[in-house]
Each structure stands twice: as C-alpha cells, then as structure tokens.
Scaffold this active site. Structure first.
Site, short mmCIF file in Angstrom:
data_model
loop_
_atom_site.label_atom_id
_atom_site.label_comp_id
_atom_site.label_asym_id
_atom_site.label_seq_id
_atom_site.Cartn_x
_atom_site.Cartn_y
_atom_site.Cartn_z
N GLY A 4 0.80 -1.21 0.00
CA GLY A 4 0.00 0.00 0.00
C GLY A 4 0.83 1.27 0.00
O GLY A 4 2.01 1.27 -0.37
N CYS A 5 0.23 2.35 0.46
CA CYS A 5 0.79 3.69 0.28
C CYS A 5 2.09 3.93 1.05
O CYS A 5 2.83 4.85 0.74
CB CYS A 5 -0.23 4.74 0.70
SG CYS A 5 -1.69 4.80 -0.37
N TYR A 6 2.37 3.13 2.07
CA TYR A 6 3.56 3.39 2.89
C TYR A 6 4.79 2.63 2.44
O TYR A 6 5.86 2.74 3.04
CB TYR A 6 3.27 3.06 4.36
CG TYR A 6 2.97 1.61 4.65
CD1 TYR A 6 4.00 0.68 4.80
CD2 TYR A 6 1.65 1.16 4.78
CE1 TYR A 6 3.73 -0.65 5.07
CE2 TYR A 6 1.38 -0.17 5.05
CZ TYR A 6 2.42 -1.07 5.18
OH TYR A 6 2.15 -2.39 5.44
#
Length: 384
Positions: A158-160
């Site tokens: 995901g985004c991290y």
C-alpha cells in the site's frame, strides 16, 4: 566510524495522459447506475479532494483519445466499462515494466558518481499489479545490471511501502558500506478505478493516480555534492482500530480500496503516540515533541498526501504551518495520491525547493493496517 546512508538522485515520472479533476468528476457523476445520493458524495469527494490534476496510463480517458479505444471508457456513450482483473493486470505488466526501467535509468543518469555497474541491490515497491519475473528483474535486465545484483520486491503493502524500502536500503548500507541500492516505486492506481455507489470506492476514485519515483541509497564516500537526504532513523506503528478502515483487496473487476471517512480522525487520534518513539531517540527533539513544538525544530514535513483531510488533521495535531505542509499539498494538487510513490515525490519537492543543508525532514506515510511509517532525515549535500 560507520557512515550514514543517504538518498540521492531522486527522480520522478508521470504518464502523459492528464486527468482534469473536474472532467473526471463529470464522468463518474454521469454514470447511469449512479443515484442522487451517490452523485452528492461524488461531488463532495471530488470537489473537496484538493486535487486539480492527476495522471494515468489509461489513454482513452484523455479528451483527445482515439475513438477505437474502449476498454475502460466509451466516449460516445459516456459509459465507464468494468474490465476484469486480468485485463487490468495485463496493462499493468506492460506499462509498469516500462516505467520501472525508465525512472530507474533516470535516477542513475542523474547521478554524477554512480553508474549501473556500481549497483549492488534493487528494491522495488508496488501494490497495483503482479507479475513474475517482477519489476526488480525488469530493472536488472533493462539497465544491464549484473546478474548477481540482489533483488527485492515489496508488493501489496500500500501507500507506505516506499518507507520500508528506504529503511531496508539503509540497513543494507549499514551491513555493507560499499552497497549502492536502487529504490524504485511505480504505482498505476487508475487501472483499478471503477464506477460505484460505495462511498469508500467513490473516495478512492476521487484521489488515486499513477506515478513513478526512484532514487539511489548509499553510504559510499562520493566526490560530487548533489541534493540528498541522510536517512537518520525509522519507526513503524499500527493503529489497529483502523484495520477495517484502510485496506486493499483483489476483486473480480480490479483491486478494491477501502478508505473510509474515519481514517483522518483515526490518524489524528493516534499520530502522537505512533511517532513519539522516533523522536525519543533524538535528545532535544524529543523534548520539543513532548512540548508540542516539534514543528519549530523540524523545518520540513514530507507527509504522504493520502487526502486533504489527512493532511489537515496531521497539520492540526502537530501544530505545523501552512508552509510546512505546502510540499505535500502541492504534490496532492498536481498529481493526486500515487500510493507508495507519492512520499518520494514530496521529498523531491522539498529538495527542489532549496531545503538548506543540515535542515531536518520528518517523513510520514500511512497505509493498510492502519500502518503508520515515519522517518527522520537530514538534508545533505550528498556526502554522507
């Protein structure tokens, strides 16, 4: 004495097709299955996103797209199609492979002291498609790197994901002072957008975009000063109460993002505890953090712009100035949320805006779990 790893020669790329937020809003709001309530949610999500433009590999969404393209959108009828996950992933394999190699080559070309034969490790991050051999393999072959280069792919985080990629790169450099690690993120989020009355999917439709970023992490003593950041420390935290509010799953018609409206509130309630351990190692910074004055001591803030409300809540809780949030908000405005690549765009913007040598950067990214990844960095001339 062990030298600290630095991130240098950051480069970013976006696809050629530009999505004007107002135009994409009109497309989603005009779908025949969308009811009155969903149209209101679409209006609020798109208009309040803080985004002006995004980029996509889906050329048929462009205003001047050729008439024979209709995998995702039939311009004559104005109806969005819903291709299967295989169709979407096939496009990912083609387009992401090209972007991985292109942005990795751009980072190498930008570095005056590092060439392809110096690279010892490749770390890639992406959550918007799958294939094997994967993107780290494509980079090794595409750039003519040694077959012995160590390859790692961080998939579906995901985004991290770029944050643990940087942390792993720094750890490789600590273990081997001669290591040169190529860190590359490519995300094609728009491949998974689809018409829906589900509020979570509407929010995703209003935010996500495509982009690519790459940089070089090394602790080598290199002769040429270049804009860079020293990687001082990292910390991971989980806000378990948000596990069901931010997730990323695979459906029959693409990957499905759950990004509930509760996420900004959860981040606001948990961020202080989530990042305190990072500052506890920093002496005077720890005192400033506990006194609510960390924004006075850390000049630059690279916050992953998961959405405008998330940035608003982080700014409020940490007492940050508009100027400190400007790089994140401008990245969101121009490019949208490009998942894991976005934080590298924000760091690059801080460097491009002339951050002073020796100034500190606090970086944060959020993703499924609800996971919060944070880091402290120091702007450097590129000499570790």
């Amino acid at each position: 004495m062990t030298r600290s790893a630095v991130l240098r020669s950051l480069r970013t790329i976006v696809p050629d097709t530009v999505l004007e937020q107002e135009e994409i809003h009109d497309i989603f709001a005009a779908q025949p299955e969308i009811g009155r309530l969903a149209r209101r949610i679409i209006g609020a999500s798109f208009n309040g996103s803080g985004i002006d433009t995004r980029h996509t590999v889906i050329g048929e969404l462009a205003s001047a797209a050729s008439e024979n393209e209709s995998i995702f959108y039939d311009r004559d009828s104005g109806v969005l199609a819903s291709p299967g996950t295989k169709t979407r992933n096939d496009i990912y394999v083609r387009e992401a492979s090209r972007l991985f190699v292109e942005v990795a080559r751009s980072a190498l070309d930008a570095d005056p002291d590092v060439v392809a034969s110096d690279v010892t490790h490749v770390i890639t991050a992406s959550c918007t498609g799958f294939h094997a051999p994967g993107p780290e393999y494509e980079i090794v072959r595409g750039l003519g790197l040694s077959d012995s280069v160590q390859r790692y792919h961080l998939g579906f985080m995901g985004c991290y994901a770029s944050m643990p990629a940087l942390r792993a790169a720094a750890q490789f450099c600590a273990a081997d002072p001669d290591a040169v690690v190529l860190v590359v993120s490519v995300e094609l989020c728009t491949l998974h957008l689809r018409s829906s009355e589900d509020p979570d999917l509407i929010v995703a439709n209003s935010l996500f975009a495509d982009g690519a970023a790459a940089g070089i992490v090394t602790a080598r003593d290199l002769p040429t000063p270049v804009p860079a950041v020293r990687l001082d420390g990292f910390h991971t935290a989980i806000a378990a109460e948000g596990e069901k509010d931010m997730s990323w799953t695979i459906g029959d018609h693409g990957f499905e993002m759950i990004l509930s409206t509760a996420v900004p509130q959860i981040i606001g309630e948990t961020i202080i505890g989530a990042i305190r351990p990072l500052y506890a190692r920093e002496g005077e910074l720890a005192a400033a953090f506990d006194q609510g004055r960390v924004g006075e001591r850390v000049e630059h803030w690279a916050i992953h712009p998961g959405g405008r409300s998330i940035l608003d809540r982080v700014q409020e809780r940490l007492h940050l100035s508009d100027a400190q949030l400007h790089p994140a908000r401008e990245t969101l405005r121009q490019y949208g949320n490009m998942s894991s690549a976005t934080i590298l765009f924000v760091i690059k913007r801080i460097l491009d805006d002339g951050a002073a040598d020796g100034s500190r950067i606090a970086a944060m990214a959020f993703g499924p779990g609800l996971t919060a990844e944070s880091a402290l960095m120091t702007v450097s001339s590129g000499v570790a």
